[in-house]
Design a protein around this motif. Structure first.
Motif, short mmCIF file in Angstrom:
data_model
loop_
_atom_site.label_atom_id
_atom_site.label_comp_id
_atom_site.label_asym_id
_atom_site.label_seq_id
_atom_site.Cartn_x
_atom_site.Cartn_y
_atom_site.Cartn_z
N VAL A 43 4.49 8.25 12.92
CA VAL A 43 5.52 9.04 12.24
C VAL A 43 5.17 9.11 10.75
O VAL A 43 4.99 8.09 10.10
N ARG A 44 5.01 10.35 10.26
CA ARG A 44 4.78 10.56 8.82
C ARG A 44 5.80 11.57 8.36
O ARG A 44 6.02 12.59 9.02
N LEU A 45 6.42 11.27 7.27
CA LEU A 45 7.43 12.21 6.78
C LEU A 45 6.75 13.31 5.98
O LEU A 45 5.61 13.16 5.56
N ASP A 46 7.51 14.40 5.80
CA ASP A 46 6.93 15.56 5.11
C ASP A 46 6.38 15.20 3.74
O ASP A 46 5.33 15.69 3.32
N ARG A 94 9.75 -3.46 -3.69
CA ARG A 94 10.63 -2.39 -4.21
C ARG A 94 9.78 -1.40 -4.99
O ARG A 94 8.88 -1.80 -5.74
N ASP A 95 10.03 -0.12 -4.76
CA ASP A 95 9.27 0.86 -5.56
C ASP A 95 10.22 1.89 -6.15
O ASP A 95 11.40 1.97 -5.77
N THR A 96 9.70 2.65 -7.11
CA THR A 96 10.52 3.69 -7.75
C THR A 96 9.96 5.05 -7.34
O THR A 96 9.89 5.97 -8.15
N GLU A 142 0.85 -1.21 0.00
CA GLU A 142 0.00 0.00 0.00
C GLU A 142 0.88 1.25 0.00
O GLU A 142 0.65 2.19 -0.77
N ASN A 143 1.89 1.25 0.89
CA ASN A 143 2.80 2.40 0.97
C ASN A 143 3.52 2.61 -0.36
O ASN A 143 3.61 3.73 -0.86
N ALA A 144 4.02 1.50 -0.93
CA ALA A 144 4.79 1.60 -2.17
C ALA A 144 3.92 2.24 -3.27
O ALA A 144 4.39 3.12 -4.00
N VAL A 145 2.65 1.79 -3.34
CA VAL A 145 1.75 2.35 -4.36
C VAL A 145 1.47 3.82 -4.05
O VAL A 145 1.49 4.68 -4.93
N LYS A 146 1.24 4.07 -2.74
CA LYS A 146 0.88 5.43 -2.30
C LYS A 146 1.99 6.44 -2.59
O LYS A 146 1.74 7.55 -3.03
N TYR A 147 3.24 6.04 -2.35
CA TYR A 147 4.34 7.00 -2.45
C TYR A 147 5.09 6.91 -3.78
O TYR A 147 6.22 7.36 -3.89
N THR A 148 4.49 6.23 -4.76
CA THR A 148 5.14 6.16 -6.07
C THR A 148 4.32 6.98 -7.08
O THR A 148 3.13 6.74 -7.24
N GLY A 206 -3.48 10.62 3.87
CA GLY A 206 -4.51 10.22 4.84
C GLY A 206 -4.10 9.18 5.85
O GLY A 206 -4.85 8.91 6.77
N GLY A 207 -2.92 8.60 5.73
CA GLY A 207 -2.51 7.59 6.71
C GLY A 207 -2.20 8.21 8.05
O GLY A 207 -1.85 9.39 8.14
N ALA A 208 -2.35 7.41 9.14
CA ALA A 208 -2.09 7.93 10.48
C ALA A 208 -0.64 7.68 10.89
O ALA A 208 -0.22 8.05 11.97
N GLY A 209 0.12 7.01 10.04
CA GLY A 209 1.52 6.72 10.40
C GLY A 209 1.64 5.45 11.22
O GLY A 209 2.61 5.27 11.96
N LEU A 210 0.64 4.55 11.11
CA LEU A 210 0.69 3.31 11.89
C LEU A 210 1.05 2.09 11.05
O LEU A 210 1.41 1.05 11.58
N GLY A 211 0.98 2.26 9.73
CA GLY A 211 1.16 1.11 8.82
C GLY A 211 2.47 0.37 9.05
O GLY A 211 2.48 -0.86 9.23
N LEU A 212 3.59 1.08 9.04
CA LEU A 212 4.90 0.41 9.19
C LEU A 212 5.10 -0.10 10.62
O LEU A 212 5.71 -1.15 10.82
N ALA A 213 4.55 0.64 11.60
CA ALA A 213 4.67 0.18 13.01
C ALA A 213 3.96 -1.16 13.16
O ALA A 213 4.49 -2.10 13.79
P1 ADP Z 1 1.36 6.08 6.65
O1 ADP Z 1 0.04 5.80 7.15
O2 ADP Z 1 1.72 7.53 6.69
O3 ADP Z 1 1.67 5.45 5.35
P2 ADP Z 1 3.36 4.30 7.61
O4 ADP Z 1 3.72 3.89 8.97
O5 ADP Z 1 2.94 3.23 6.69
O6 ADP Z 1 2.31 5.44 7.72
O7 ADP Z 1 4.62 5.02 7.00
C1 ADP Z 1 5.30 6.00 7.73
C2 ADP Z 1 5.97 7.00 6.82
O8 ADP Z 1 7.06 6.40 6.13
C3 ADP Z 1 5.08 7.49 5.75
O9 ADP Z 1 4.33 8.58 6.21
C4 ADP Z 1 6.03 7.89 4.67
O10 ADP Z 1 6.51 9.18 4.89
C5 ADP Z 1 7.17 6.93 4.84
N1 ADP Z 1 7.09 5.82 3.87
C6 ADP Z 1 6.59 4.59 4.09
N2 ADP Z 1 6.68 3.82 3.00
C7 ADP Z 1 7.29 4.56 2.06
C8 ADP Z 1 7.68 4.33 0.69
N3 ADP Z 1 7.49 3.16 0.11
N4 ADP Z 1 8.29 5.35 0.04
C9 ADP Z 1 8.51 6.52 0.65
N5 ADP Z 1 8.15 6.83 1.91
C10 ADP Z 1 7.55 5.85 2.60
#
Ligand code: ADP
Length: 466
Positions: A416-419, A397-399, A369-375, A427-434
């Protein structure tokens, strides 16, 4: 009853052990002394008997000369005074004897006679009345194979017994004294050694949950107690970290909850302030529903995170990662629809692990989901599955946007969500990776990331093979 303190127990053990050692040594030394006194006594009786035999007075009919008493005095000096002798003929009739024996005769036992018949001397302890116990030697005088007489030498046991009694009395005074001194010394040593433990427990007690930055004092001696203090301090540091993390988590969680709730309340309040058209009510309800959905997602994510952090109670079974990858790929492809991002499989091979299939699917899906979201459009997302070194490696792996190296450690923390993500308002709360990391860790694996800002990211789930 209150349990005994270590100090008292140490002292008791130490004292008890010392008492046992001293009793053993005293008993041994007493019996060795007794034996050596008895041996000396018997040897001196034998010497006297030999002197009398060698003077020839034991020969029947021999009466000339100064007599055996004078001969003994001449050879032994005053030492002869505490010894009596008696000559007895072959039939057992007493002959010459020491003058200080008075009217008493030395007894000739049946055992002494029997031994004499074999030419053997006999040592006995007998009672002489009056006169107390004496040690008695009966030595046969044999000439030409014929028993001619008996030489009997006696010596009162009073002196030897008194010496032994004195020794015993000395032991009875010295042993308790030694034990008492050792107990006092032992108590002082253990008190000195354990004072630091008391100090440490006092300073540890002063550290409360509000004050986890305090530490147990180190003396710098590097001894066992310093090592214990270091271990306590390391534990406190971990606790402090966990506490801070928990506080941060609670603050972040309430912030995340408050934002949609405030939006919800604002929208409803504005709507209620005046009469609205049906269409306006619909619009307010639609946006309210969006906020409610966000809240539901958030609470579900929080629940998932706390469950996976607690180790997961779901039944574990063999999970086919190959099938799991295909499923996740399909969901990823659906998410990417209309966004011009290609989601596809790279290399894939059979691999199975033991675990909770639904949780592992969630973890992999979060990465996709993240890979699709941030690509951005035109990019691609690739999944691969391989085995090696007893582990299965699932990579995504994403580009896409990529992650700054200084942020790669942070992104696995909750909320934690990066800029880059905020700017896109995904719209994510920053919980996905945790959640993903918590699930992988609870399966004994690791989740890591390699990324170059602007070039893309590679997330790897490493799990022990079934
Ligand atoms: P979110 O709900 O914001 O996706 P995650 O815990 O999944 O929360 O991810 C935390 C942060 O890590 C994201 O807000 C994003 O900034 C960064 N991130 C995660 N996956 C990727 C990715 N594939 N490419 C770039 N940044 C990513």
């Amino acid at each position: 009853m209150r349990p005994l303190s270590i100090r008292v127990r140490l002292t008791l053990w130490y004292t008890g052990l010392l008492l046992a050692i001293l009793l053993l040594i005293s008993g041994l030394s007493y019996s060795m002394l007794r034996r050596s006194i008895a041996q000396d006594l018997d040897a001196s009786l034998m010497t006297v008997a030999q002197i009398i035999r060698d003077t020839g007075y034991s020969t029947p009919g021999m009466t000339a000369g100064p007599g055996p008493e004078a001969a003994l005095l001449q050879v032994l000096g005053p030492e002869s005074y505490d010894k009596f002798f008696q000559l007895v003929d072959a039939e057992g009739n007493p002959g010459i004897r020491s003058t200080h024996l008075g009217g008493r005769t030395l007894p000739l036992s049946a055992l002494a006679r029997a031994n004499a018949a074999r030419g053997v001397a006999t040592f006995e302890t007998v009672q002489l009345s009056p006169g107390g116990s004496i040690r008695l030697l009966t030595m046969p005088v044999v000439r030409g194979g014929q028993l001619q007489a008996f030489i009997q030498i006696g010596m009162p046991l009073g002196h030897a017994r008194q010496a032994l009694r004195r020794y015993l009395e000395t032991l009875l005074v010295l042993v308790p004294l030694g034990v008492a001194l050792a107990a006092a010394g032992g108590a002082a040593i253990s008190r000195a050694a354990l004072t630091r433990v008391d100090e440490m427990s006092r300073s540890a007690r002063r550290i409360s949950a509000q004050d986890l930055s305090r530490r147990v004092l180190l003396r710098g001696t590097g001894d066992e107690l310093d090592r214990l203090a270091e271990t306590l301090n390391e534990m406190l540091a971990r606790l402090e970290g966990a506490f801070a993390q928990m506080q941060r988590f609670t603050a972040d969680a309430s912030h995340e909850l408050r934002t949609p709730l405030t939006a919800l309340r604002g929208g409803v309040e504005v709507a209620l302030r005046a009469e609205r058209s049906t269409e306006e009510y619909r619009r307010v309800l639609r946006s309210s529903l969006e906020e409610v959905e966000r809240l539901v997602r958030l609470s579900e994510d929080l629940l998932l995170l706390s469950r996976s952090a607690a180790g997961g109670s779901a039944a574990r079974a063999t999970v086919d990662l190959e099938a799991l990858c295909v499923e996740v790929l399909e969901v990823g492809a659906r998410l990417a629809e209309g966004r011009d991002v290609a989601v596809r499989l790279d290399t894939i091979g059979p691999a199975s692990v033991i675990g909770d299939a639904a949780a592992l699917r969630r973890a992999a899906l979060n990465l996709v989901e993240n890979a699709v979201k941030y690509t951005p459009a035109g990019g691609k997302v690739e999944l691969s599955l391989s085995c090696g070194d007893g582990h299965a490696m699932l990579t995504v792996r994403d580009t896409g946007a990529g992650i700054d190296p200084s942020d790669t450690g942070r992104i696995f923390e909750p909320f934690v969500r990066l800029d880059t993500a905020r700017a896109r308002d995904t719209g994510g709360a920053g919980l996905g990776l945790a959640i993903a990391r918590s699930i992988v860790v609870s399966h004994g694996g690791t989740l890591s990331v390699e990324s170059t800002l602007g070039a893309g990211s590679l997330f790897t789930i490493r799990l022990p093979l079934a």
